[in-house]
Design an enzyme around this catalytic site. Sequence first.
Site, PDB file in Angstrom:
ATOM      1  CE  LYS A 132       0.723   2.043   3.490  1.00 35.16           C
ATOM      2  NZ  LYS A 132       2.029   2.504   4.009  1.00 35.16           N
ATOM      3  CE1 TYR A 217      -1.883   0.225   7.775  1.00 31.89           C
ATOM      4  CE2 TYR A 217      -0.570   1.859   7.342  1.00 31.89           C
ATOM      5  CZ  TYR A 217      -0.623   0.557   7.186  1.00 31.89           C
ATOM      6  OH  TYR A 217       0.333  -0.305   6.848  1.00 31.89           O
TER       7      TYR A 217
HETATM    8  P1  NAD Z   1      12.356   1.311   2.134  1.00 34.08           P
HETATM    9  O1  NAD Z   1      12.984   2.831   1.735  1.00 34.08           O
HETATM   10  O2  NAD Z   1      12.756   0.892   3.575  1.00 34.08           O
HETATM   11  O3  NAD Z   1      12.507   0.366   1.152  1.00 34.08           O
HETATM   12  C1  NAD Z   1      12.297   0.538  -0.245  1.00 34.08           C
HETATM   13  C2  NAD Z   1      13.406  -0.622  -1.212  1.00 34.08           C
HETATM   14  O4  NAD Z   1      13.160  -0.276  -2.397  1.00 34.08           O
HETATM   15  C3  NAD Z   1      14.950  -0.453  -0.907  1.00 34.08           C
HETATM   16  O5  NAD Z   1      15.414  -1.725  -0.733  1.00 34.08           O
HETATM   17  C4  NAD Z   1      15.472   0.427  -1.893  1.00 34.08           C
HETATM   18  O6  NAD Z   1      16.528   0.162  -2.232  1.00 34.08           O
HETATM   19  C5  NAD Z   1      14.449  -0.284  -3.514  1.00 34.08           C
HETATM   20  N1  NAD Z   1      14.195   0.708  -4.129  1.00 34.08           N
HETATM   21  C6  NAD Z   1      14.010   0.360  -5.487  1.00 34.08           C
HETATM   22  N2  NAD Z   1      14.076   1.175  -6.490  1.00 34.08           N
HETATM   23  C7  NAD Z   1      14.177   2.584  -5.716  1.00 34.08           C
HETATM   24  C8  NAD Z   1      14.347   3.755  -5.981  1.00 34.08           C
HETATM   25  N3  NAD Z   1      14.135   4.212  -7.268  1.00 34.08           N
HETATM   26  N4  NAD Z   1      14.264   4.483  -5.103  1.00 34.08           N
HETATM   27  C9  NAD Z   1      14.539   4.236  -3.737  1.00 34.08           C
HETATM   28  N5  NAD Z   1      14.080   2.936  -3.579  1.00 34.08           N
HETATM   29  C10 NAD Z   1      14.079   1.972  -4.311  1.00 34.08           C
HETATM   30  O7  NAD Z   1      11.021   1.517   2.314  1.00 34.08           O
HETATM   31  P2  NAD Z   1       9.774   0.438   2.810  1.00 34.08           P
HETATM   32  O8  NAD Z   1       9.456   1.090   4.148  1.00 34.08           O
HETATM   33  O9  NAD Z   1      10.193  -0.858   2.733  1.00 34.08           O
HETATM   34  O10 NAD Z   1       8.719   0.789   2.078  1.00 34.08           O
HETATM   35  C11 NAD Z   1       8.270   0.077   0.941  1.00 34.08           C
HETATM   36  C12 NAD Z   1       7.038   0.251   0.529  1.00 34.08           C
HETATM   37  O11 NAD Z   1       6.141  -0.760   1.325  1.00 34.08           O
HETATM   38  C13 NAD Z   1       6.139   1.198   0.455  1.00 34.08           C
HETATM   39  O12 NAD Z   1       5.111   1.257  -0.698  1.00 34.08           O
HETATM   40  C14 NAD Z   1       5.500   1.636   1.585  1.00 34.08           C
HETATM   41  O13 NAD Z   1       4.175   2.137   1.776  1.00 34.08           O
HETATM   42  C15 NAD Z   1       4.978   0.073   1.922  1.00 34.08           C
HETATM   43  N6  NAD Z   1       5.180  -0.259   3.796  1.00 34.08           N
HETATM   44  C16 NAD Z   1       3.955  -0.764   4.012  1.00 34.08           C
HETATM   45  C17 NAD Z   1       3.915  -0.780   5.425  1.00 34.08           C
HETATM   46  C18 NAD Z   1       2.705  -1.914   5.937  1.00 34.08           C
HETATM   47  O14 NAD Z   1       2.675  -1.979   7.161  1.00 34.08           O
HETATM   48  N7  NAD Z   1       1.976  -2.629   5.159  1.00 34.08           N
HETATM   49  C19 NAD Z   1       5.024  -0.658   5.972  1.00 34.08           C
HETATM   50  C20 NAD Z   1       5.820  -0.133   5.724  1.00 34.08           C
HETATM   51  C21 NAD Z   1       5.816   0.088   4.193  1.00 34.08           C
END
Ligand code: NAD
Length: 365
Positions: A132, A217
């Site tokens: 999401k 949320y």
């Molecule tokens: P994060 O920054 O920790 O991880 C993102 C990942 O994407 C990294 O490994 C990064 O290297 C990679 N990536 C690939 N291409 C990229 C680019 N062009 N720019 C930047 N990063 C790139 O982020 P996250 O917290 O893991 O969030 C990722 C997704 O998960 C988002 O859509 C976020 O909304 C979602 N999320 C959901 C929940 C949940 O509880 N459902 C919780 C946190 C995050």
Amino acid sequence: MNSRRDFIQMLSAPIVALPFMSSMKPAEIPYDGPVLRIAIMGLGGYATRVAEAMLACKKAKLVGLISGTPAKIKAWSEKYSIEAKNCYDYTNFDAIKNNPDIDAVYIITPNALHKEQAIRVAKTGKHVIVEKPMALNAKEAEEMIDACKKAGVHLLVGYRMHFEPKTLEVIRMRNAGEFGKIKFFQGLTGFRSGDPKQWRLNKALAGGGSMMDIGIYSINGMRYMIGEEPLWVTAQETKTDPVKFAEGVDETIQFQAGFPSGAIASCLSSYGMGNLDRFFLNGEKGFAEMQPSTGYGPIKGRTHKGELTQPHQAHQTIQMEEFASIILEGKKPIVPADGEEGLKDMKIIDAIYQAVKTGKKVKLA
Ligand code: NAD
């Protein structure tokens, strides 16, 4: 004993086996049913949590990786015993099409990448699970739904709260009429956002600000807690730090929504305030309040009848077990988590941003 078949054979075994069997709890009975074999795309913070939680799954297994960082592929492969033939980067993952050992790809990358990546995965014929918000807006979400329909694959959104036991108990009580006619919902979701350089504060990658990330949320929550789709929204934005939260990156938005039954919702989405993780549902005969309400838990809550006592399990473990059941067994969840469900939230987010911009009530139906 490796399989359920062995276990069943053991049931017909001589009496010597019985002391061992009687000490086995149902959860320890080996599972040898179908398993959803998943590749995770984007090995960041949330992917790390999902991968750990999947270790406790029976029906879902991490078998593949997609990352642009070779060092991460190496570390994750070692940790989760992933075969090199199941590892890809962002340039070559279309080749998953020819990999019979992967059933689905779970996209856990920044929001702006979801649409294109989901459509590419759909074209490989693999099921799509996407975090999401599923996309940046309703138009993108529709394109993703169309692509998955065309490819004949499932599209599921990482709505972990749709499977959370205390949340489902409140929904059960509502459906049973235990709160009476629902009158009001309040959703407060937010946290103090840290590093100003993170992608979440970059409009091009996040598609907005707190609303896309945490406000969703409250949007999602008002729909599953009230059990109706909103007819209209109004919304107001407040910005205390226009340097950190640039144009198009909302720091705080309050929004209100009206529902067909006459129920109303009042919600807050913020990157500028802590301690915002609370739901309150009020009906003519009772209430439910949850705090924390959407964090990783344990979720805590009570209703007019007392504490909610359903046991906690990692949300991501339950979600992945349920996703496997949906994809492999055609299970219909109590609260759907498919692309259509994600699209409903994207339409509301679009309407909220429009209401902020115009200062007017925006109709949804
Ligand atoms: P994060 O920054 O920790 O991880 C993102 C990942 O994407 C990294 O490994 C990064 O290297 C990679 N990536 C690939 N291409 C990229 C680019 N062009 N720019 C930047 N990063 C790139 O982020 P996250 O917290 O893991 O969030 C990722 C997704 O998960 C988002 O859509 C976020 O909304 C979602 N999320 C959901 C929940 C949940 O509880 N459902 C919780 C946190 C995050």
